[in-house]
Design a protein around this motif. Structure first.
Motif, PDB file in Angstrom:
ATOM      1  N   VAL A 378      35.386 -13.988  43.583  1.00 27.23           N
ATOM      2  CA  VAL A 378      36.483 -14.298  42.669  1.00 27.23           C
ATOM      3  C   VAL A 378      36.286 -15.700  42.113  1.00 27.23           C
ATOM      4  CG1 VAL A 378      38.968 -14.785  42.544  1.00 27.23           C
ATOM      5  CG2 VAL A 378      38.145 -12.740  43.740  1.00 27.23           C
ATOM      6  N   GLN A 379      36.548 -15.841  40.815  1.00 25.96           N
ATOM      7  CA  GLN A 379      36.495 -17.173  40.199  1.00 25.96           C
ATOM      8  C   GLN A 379      37.900 -17.751  40.163  1.00 25.96           C
ATOM      9  OE1 GLN A 379      33.570 -17.910  37.089  1.00 25.96           O
ATOM     10  NE2 GLN A 379      34.073 -15.837  36.398  1.00 25.96           N
ATOM     11  N   PHE A 380      38.055 -18.963  40.631  1.00 22.18           N
ATOM     12  CA  PHE A 380      39.371 -19.611  40.659  1.00 22.18           C
ATOM     13  C   PHE A 380      39.453 -20.625  39.522  1.00 22.18           C
ATOM     14  CE2 PHE A 380      38.734 -17.839  44.811  1.00 22.18           C
ATOM     15  CZ  PHE A 380      39.951 -17.248  45.057  1.00 22.18           C
ATOM     16  N   LEU A 391      38.687 -32.621  41.223  1.00 18.37           N
ATOM     17  CA  LEU A 391      39.086 -31.629  42.233  1.00 18.37           C
ATOM     18  C   LEU A 391      37.920 -31.310  43.162  1.00 18.37           C
ATOM     19  CD1 LEU A 391      41.064 -29.144  39.940  1.00 18.37           C
ATOM     20  CD2 LEU A 391      41.996 -30.946  41.413  1.00 18.37           C
ATOM     21  N   ASN A 392      38.279 -31.061  44.372  1.00 20.66           N
ATOM     22  CA  ASN A 392      37.297 -30.683  45.385  1.00 20.66           C
ATOM     23  C   ASN A 392      37.876 -29.502  46.174  1.00 20.66           C
ATOM     24  OD1 ASN A 392      35.222 -30.631  47.169  1.00 20.66           O
ATOM     25  ND2 ASN A 392      35.933 -32.385  48.385  1.00 20.66           N
ATOM     26  N   PRO A 393      37.204 -28.324  46.205  1.00 19.08           N
ATOM     27  CA  PRO A 393      35.918 -28.004  45.578  1.00 19.08           C
ATOM     28  C   PRO A 393      35.998 -28.132  44.050  1.00 19.08           C
ATOM     29  CG  PRO A 393      36.868 -26.068  46.708  1.00 19.08           C
ATOM     30  CD  PRO A 393      37.816 -27.153  46.890  1.00 19.08           C
ATOM     31  N   LYS A 394      34.827 -28.387  43.475  1.00 21.51           N
ATOM     32  CA  LYS A 394      34.746 -28.583  42.027  1.00 21.51           C
ATOM     33  C   LYS A 394      35.288 -27.347  41.296  1.00 21.51           C
ATOM     34  CE  LYS A 394      31.540 -29.628  38.353  1.00 21.51           C
ATOM     35  NZ  LYS A 394      30.764 -30.678  37.855  1.00 21.51           N
ATOM     36  N   ALA A 395      36.143 -27.592  40.324  1.00 19.23           N
ATOM     37  CA  ALA A 395      36.670 -26.469  39.538  1.00 19.23           C
ATOM     38  C   ALA A 395      35.664 -26.100  38.464  1.00 19.23           C
ATOM     39  CB  ALA A 395      37.995 -26.870  38.904  1.00 19.23           C
ATOM     40  N   MET A 396      35.330 -24.826  38.399  1.00 19.03           N
ATOM     41  CA  MET A 396      34.376 -24.355  37.392  1.00 19.03           C
ATOM     42  C   MET A 396      35.073 -23.680  36.214  1.00 19.03           C
ATOM     43  SD  MET A 396      31.754 -25.604  38.642  1.00 19.03           S
ATOM     44  CE  MET A 396      30.497 -25.020  37.486  1.00 19.03           C
ATOM     45  N   LEU A 397      36.381 -23.396  36.377  1.00 20.94           N
ATOM     46  CA  LEU A 397      37.174 -22.842  35.278  1.00 20.94           C
ATOM     47  C   LEU A 397      38.443 -23.669  35.138  1.00 20.94           C
ATOM     48  CD1 LEU A 397      37.220 -18.964  35.969  1.00 20.94           C
ATOM     49  CD2 LEU A 397      35.675 -20.221  34.471  1.00 20.94           C
ATOM     50  N   ARG A 421      28.515 -29.466  28.721  1.00 23.87           N
ATOM     51  CA  ARG A 421      27.859 -28.182  28.993  1.00 23.87           C
ATOM     52  C   ARG A 421      27.270 -28.327  30.397  1.00 23.87           C
ATOM     53  NH1 ARG A 421      30.526 -27.884  24.204  1.00 23.87           N
ATOM     54  NH2 ARG A 421      30.039 -25.917  23.177  1.00 23.87           N
ATOM     55  N   ASP A 422      28.092 -28.117  31.414  1.00 24.35           N
ATOM     56  CA  ASP A 422      27.634 -28.336  32.790  1.00 24.35           C
ATOM     57  C   ASP A 422      28.009 -27.156  33.684  1.00 24.35           C
ATOM     58  OD1 ASP A 422      30.345 -28.553  32.940  1.00 24.35           O
ATOM     59  OD2 ASP A 422      30.394 -30.588  33.742  1.00 24.35           O
ATOM     60  N   GLY A 423      28.187 -25.989  33.066  1.00 28.28           N
ATOM     61  CA  GLY A 423      28.507 -24.795  33.857  1.00 28.28           C
ATOM     62  C   GLY A 423      30.001 -24.506  33.906  1.00 28.28           C
ATOM     63  N   ARG A 424      30.819 -25.489  33.539  1.00 27.12           N
ATOM     64  CA  ARG A 424      32.268 -25.252  33.568  1.00 27.12           C
ATOM     65  C   ARG A 424      32.701 -24.491  32.317  1.00 27.12           C
ATOM     66  NH1 ARG A 424      34.761 -30.956  35.335  1.00 27.12           N
ATOM     67  NH2 ARG A 424      33.197 -31.759  33.892  1.00 27.12           N
ATOM     68  N   LYS A 425      33.719 -23.640  32.480  1.00 31.71           N
ATOM     69  CA  LYS A 425      34.193 -22.847  31.340  1.00 31.71           C
ATOM     70  C   LYS A 425      35.702 -23.010  31.195  1.00 31.71           C
ATOM     71  CE  LYS A 425      30.390 -19.896  30.765  1.00 31.71           C
ATOM     72  NZ  LYS A 425      29.889 -18.729  30.117  1.00 31.71           N
ATOM     73  N   TYR A 426      36.175 -22.690  29.997  1.00 34.24           N
ATOM     74  CA  TYR A 426      37.549 -23.020  29.641  1.00 34.24           C
ATOM     75  C   TYR A 426      38.296 -21.818  29.082  1.00 34.24           C
ATOM     76  CZ  TYR A 426      35.384 -27.408  30.426  1.00 34.24           C
ATOM     77  OH  TYR A 426      34.686 -28.412  31.030  1.00 34.24           O
ATOM     78  N   PHE A 427      39.567 -21.801  29.436  1.00 35.46           N
ATOM     79  CA  PHE A 427      40.505 -20.811  28.924  1.00 35.46           C
ATOM     80  C   PHE A 427      41.569 -21.586  28.160  1.00 35.46           C
ATOM     81  CE2 PHE A 427      44.332 -18.069  30.454  1.00 35.46           C
ATOM     82  CZ  PHE A 427      44.357 -17.337  29.289  1.00 35.46           C
ATOM     83  N   ALA A 428      41.640 -21.365  26.857  1.00 35.25           N
ATOM     84  CA  ALA A 428      42.740 -21.961  26.082  1.00 35.25           C
ATOM     85  C   ALA A 428      43.945 -21.051  26.315  1.00 35.25           C
ATOM     86  CB  ALA A 428      42.366 -22.043  24.606  1.00 35.25           C
ATOM     87  N   GLY A 429      44.573 -21.244  27.461  1.00 33.10           N
ATOM     88  CA  GLY A 429      45.508 -20.257  28.008  1.00 33.10           C
ATOM     89  C   GLY A 429      46.861 -20.228  27.343  1.00 33.10           C
TER      90      GLY A 429
END
Ligand code: AHR
Length: 646
Positions: A378-380, A391-397, A421-429
């Motif tokens: 699951v992606q958090f 944040l720790n653990p690092k947030a990827m989303l 561009r470091d693997g993190r992704k975004y939701f314009a929620g």
């Protein structure tokens, strides 16, 4: 403007890029959830007070009171309240109770309605005759009815189920539902009622399902993703948090709660209903878990967090767990869905930038630390600003929200170009152009707050007999379109986006503007809805780099490709009143001579509203295309061009 298009895609367009965000704000009970009766089970009201009877009234002089289990045993632990109806000793004619629905009831002669309620009588009752459930117009014309014999020995809760088809469709929705008895044969008697329900046909015929017209308008947007259940409605207080256990299974097990937006949520539109709806529309879910922070500012201390982490784990297991290994997953299977539901991400809280100190100090860490061990696939998703705090653990989303002015949206369509561009992704929620005043975004309409989306983002109000008419100005919709061209250009890191809020009951609402308006019988599509739909239906599957628009300019574009149909899809937002001429150079050997343009245009401050719902709708025209072609975008317009090229 000269736009040269590169035929080599830079990144795929995710199937989740466009979708819907739903929370119960202006919108679930009495909205998307098709239940027609308001205050159907007297949830969360204060017994023996007039307020407990909201939406109900007496018919023929009956005496009504909401009572709790100290007066008579309740239907269930979750539903402690029931309705006591006392028939006066000397009476005749129809007598009983009526419900006015959610600001009206839509009665349609082509629909079969299904209803139910529970009743009981005191021991020793000599009640006789029938219980009649009816729909009638405001002038008292009976439209549909069904009767059952009332039993004097029904001293325990007894469910009555009925169905009827109205004999005519009244001209308005000022209709009432009633349950009555014959006064002469019940004079002096007492009858208790609990948990009423009345449903029209629902989307895909789901029991306890969604309102047809609203669901269809949402389905028409071909959404890829569904965010629920909040938003701030995730929890106004710790006790009143959205708790999946209270929003699943039989309605008799759902206590309801005071939501964030000032009214009681039935939680009839609960977890499984959301998941089923997502499945019915082909959406994958972004589901929030409550993370120890309530919108009223309460935060759970770390040493008391374990129960909420367990609650979240159970919620996730309900959605994706193995029925053989997990009790919540077995519950899901028992409710008819043995397979896991698709889920794009689990969102940890909502807008935790409001409580980022405890989020960073322990809530994110403890929730994600524990849950990611249990659910490694699951992606958090975090709900603070990126790297603020770290944040720790690092947030990827991350879920990032933006409410602003139309101008802000146009000027910030390059926002994500600057993200790492470091693997993190975004939701314009959550995003929407909501006001024309950057210094007072959440002010009143006279201060620039929009009511409905407009082309430009102005507003007008006019008073109709039963509601305040409101409008999203078109300028706002064009600003949002400009911003969305940036979402496509950055879809390598922006994996999803959703306008918010989604729905607005125009008879009773808590927020403006909203994407789609409705009342008891009609749906009103805003210009922003059309923008969402135009982008979603034409998102394509890969992004084609092209000449970059000027960041400080007024005309914005993005280019994608639908590979299966060999279409090049060009979206243009002209955020200025002057027409713009754009020349496109396509890198293909063969380009069809004719393209299709879908255009939404109107005056800067125009918009759709309940009295003029179709002022601005998209039109489709043909235009001359070729390897090089010129297209004129009208002032204040959103244009989607489709050209077949290979
Ligand atoms: O969309 C309305 C509200 O705006 C949401 O509930 C909340 O997340 C945001 O502040």
């Amino acid at each position: 403007y000269t736009v040269t298009i590169n035929g080599s895609a830079s990144h795929p367009i995710p199937s989740t890029l466009y979708g819907w965000m739903w929370e119960d704000i202006n919108s679930g009970d009495g909205g998307l959830y098709a239940e027609l009766l308001q205050n159907r089970a007297f949830q969360q009201v204060t017994p023996q007070t007039p307020g407990a009877l909201y939406a109900w009234s007496a018919v023929g002089g009956a005496s009504l009171s909401v009572v709790d289990s100290t007066v008579t045993p309740s239907l269930s632990t979750a539903l402690p309240n029931s309705l006591r109806v006392q028939i006066p000793p000397k009476t005749s004619g129809n007598i009983g109770i009526a419900n006015s629905g959610y600001f009206g009831i839509n009665v349609n002669a082509s629909w079969t309605y299904k209803g139910s309620f529970y009743y009981k009588v005191p021991v020793g009752s000599t009640v006789k005759g029938s219980l009649t459930a009816s729909l009638a117009s405001s002038s008292g014309v009976k439209l549909a009815s069904a009767s059952v014999t009332i039993r004097s020995n029904a001293t325990g809760w007894t469910q009555v189920q009925f169905s009827f088809k109205p004999k005519s469709t009244p001209s308005d929705t000022n209709n009432v539902f009633s349950v009555t008895v014959d006064g002469a044969s019940t004079a002096g008697q007492t009858i208790y009622f609990a948990l009423f329900s009345l449903f029209p046909p629902t989307y895909k015929n789901r029991p306890n399902g969604m309102r047809l017209d609203l669901a269809r308008v949402l389905a028409d947007g071909q959404p890829g993703v569904f965010r629920f259940p909040g938003g701030s409605n995730l929890g106004q207080s710790i006790a009143g948090r959205w708790n999946w256990r209270n929003a699943v299974g039989p309605l008799t097990n759902r206590p309801g709660r005071l939501g964030n937006w000032g009214y009681i949520n039935t939680d009839g539109l609960g977890l499984k209903e959301c998941l089923d709806f997502a499945e019915d529309l082909g959406m994958t879910s972004i589901m929030a878990i409550w993370d120890g922070y309530a919108a009223d500012g309460e935060t759970v201390p770390e040493n008391q967090l374990a129960q909420y982490i367990q609650e979240a784990a159970d919620q996730i297991n309900f959605v994706i767990g193995d029925p053989a290994k997990s009790e919540p997953a077995a519950l899901r299977a028992s409710l008819g869905h043995p397979k896991p539901y698709p889920i794009a991400a689990v969102e940890v809280g909502n807008e935790d930038f409001f409580a980022s100190d405890t989020y960073a100090a322990y809530r994110w860490r403890d929730f994600v630390g524990n849950l990611s061990v249990q659910f490694p696939n699951v992606q958090f998703m975090a709900t603070t600003w990126i790297d603020n705090p770290v944040l720790n653990p690092k947030a990827m989303l991350y879920d990032l929200h933006q409410y602003s002015t139309p101008t802000w949206f146009a000027q910030n369509s390059f926002q994500y170009d600057y993200y790492p561009r470091d693997g993190r992704k975004y939701f314009a929620g959550e995003y929407a152009a909501i006001s024309t005043d950057p210094n007072n975004l959440f002010g009143s309409p006279s201060q620039g707050r929009m009511l409905w989306p407009t082309i430009e983002g102005g507003f007008f109000t006019s008073f109709l007999p039963f509601r305040i008419e409101s409008q999203v100005r078109f300028i706002g919709s064009v600003g949002e379109a400009a911003y969305m061209t940036g979402l496509e250009r950055n879809a390598d890191i922006v994996f999803a986006a959703a306008y918010a809020p989604l729905l607005q009951n125009i008879a009773n609402y808590q927020w403006t503007p909203n994407l789609i308006g409705f009342d008891a019988g009609t749906v009103y599509k805003s210009t922003s809805y059309y923008v969402q739909k135009m982008f979603s239906l034409n998102k394509g599957d890969e992004y084609l780099p092209s000449t970059i628009p000027s960041q400080s300019g007024t005309v914005f574009w993005s280019v994608t490709r639908r590979t299966a149909t060999k279409e090049v899809l060009i979206k243009i937002a002209n955020t200025n009143g002057t027409p713009a001429s754009l020349t496109f150079n396509l890198p293909y050997a063969t380009v069809h001579a004719t393209g299709t343009a879908t255009v939404l245009t109107g005056a800067q401050t125009a918009g759709n509203s309940p009295s003029a719902p179709d002022s601005i709708v998209p039109t489709t025209t043909k235009f001359n295309a070729g390897k090089t072609f010129t297209y004129n975008a009208a002032g204040w317009s959103v244009d989607v061009l489709s050209v077949v090229a290979y």
